[in-house]
Design an enzyme around this catalytic site. Structure first.
Site: not given
Length: 235
Positions: A104-105
């Site tokens: 994820d980011r």
């Protein structure tokens, strides 16, 4: 004779029909220079059908990369919101490759990218239970956090295999943990920590299957060695 692209890609040995749908929706397939659409038909005798720019029937050279993903990048080839993607970090890579799985980011660490569809499918399929190890820095009620995390059996109502969790260090209300999981549930480790009222301060993937991040600098990439590729192909 025109046939559906999924059938043509499968018949050519590129991938399964189901995987071909993903190729098409990801924009990886073109017909006569135009991006193909799901459900489209084509004639391999008269139409120029390409996958990742390579004419159907010709296998592209397999490329395998390891990237040390920094925070702030999304794990996609392109992003409709204009956010930075991991592809922006692949300076000097001429072959089109794709991420295997996601980080994820706000997470960082080891990310494998390749154009080997068969290997990607094998690594992501749940039946192979590929292990992934993370270093996780958390804050909150950290005493016995490793034990509590290892007892979790479901995430957002979905069953998971028990994670292997070890405490690496602890000071005050902060701890660094080693967490090994065998599934890829969306934001699995963050959700597990939330169940234990722990705030994730840093989440870094340091190993996937036989690959280890090692000393690869943040934001940099390298080609896999022949030994690493052979290790990935082993069951």
């Amino acid at each position: 004779m025109k046939e559906r692209l999924q059938k043509l890609l499968s018949a050519a040995g590129v991938c399964s029909r189901r995987a071909a749908e993903g190729y098409i929706t990801a924009g990886r397939v073109t017909v006569n220079g135009e991006t193909a659409l799901l459900g489209q038909q084509a004639d391999p005798e008269t139409d120029d059908i390409r996958v990742d720019g390579v004419p159907l029937g010709r296998e592209p050279e397999a490329v395998y990369l390891m990237l040390n993903k920094p925070r702030g990048y999304v794990t996609t080839v392109s992003d409709e919101q204009g956010r930075k993607t991991v592809m922006d970090l692949l300076t000097g890579v001429s072959t089109r490759v794709y991420p295997v799985g996601r980080l994820d980011r706000d997470s960082e660490g080891l990310l494998l990218l390749t154009n080997d569809g068969a290997l990607t499918h094998r690594l992501l399929h749940p039946s192979h239970e590929v292990s992934k190890e993370y270093r996780v820095t958390v804050s909150g009620p950290v005493e016995h956090a490793a034990e509590r995390l290892s007892r979790i059996r479901d995430v957002v109502g979905l069953p998971i295999r028990p994670a292997e969790v070890r405490e690496l260090s602890r000071k005050g209300n902060r701890a660094e943990l080693s967490v090994i999981i065998h599934e890829g549930r969306n934001r699995q480790i963050r959700r597990m920590c939330a169940q234990c009222e722990l705030e994730v301060l840093r989440l870094q993937r340091v190993r996937e299957h036989c690959l280890e991040l090692g000393a690869l600098p943040l934001g940099q990439w390298r080609y896999l060695t022949a030994e690493e590729i052979a290790g990935l192909e082993e069951e």
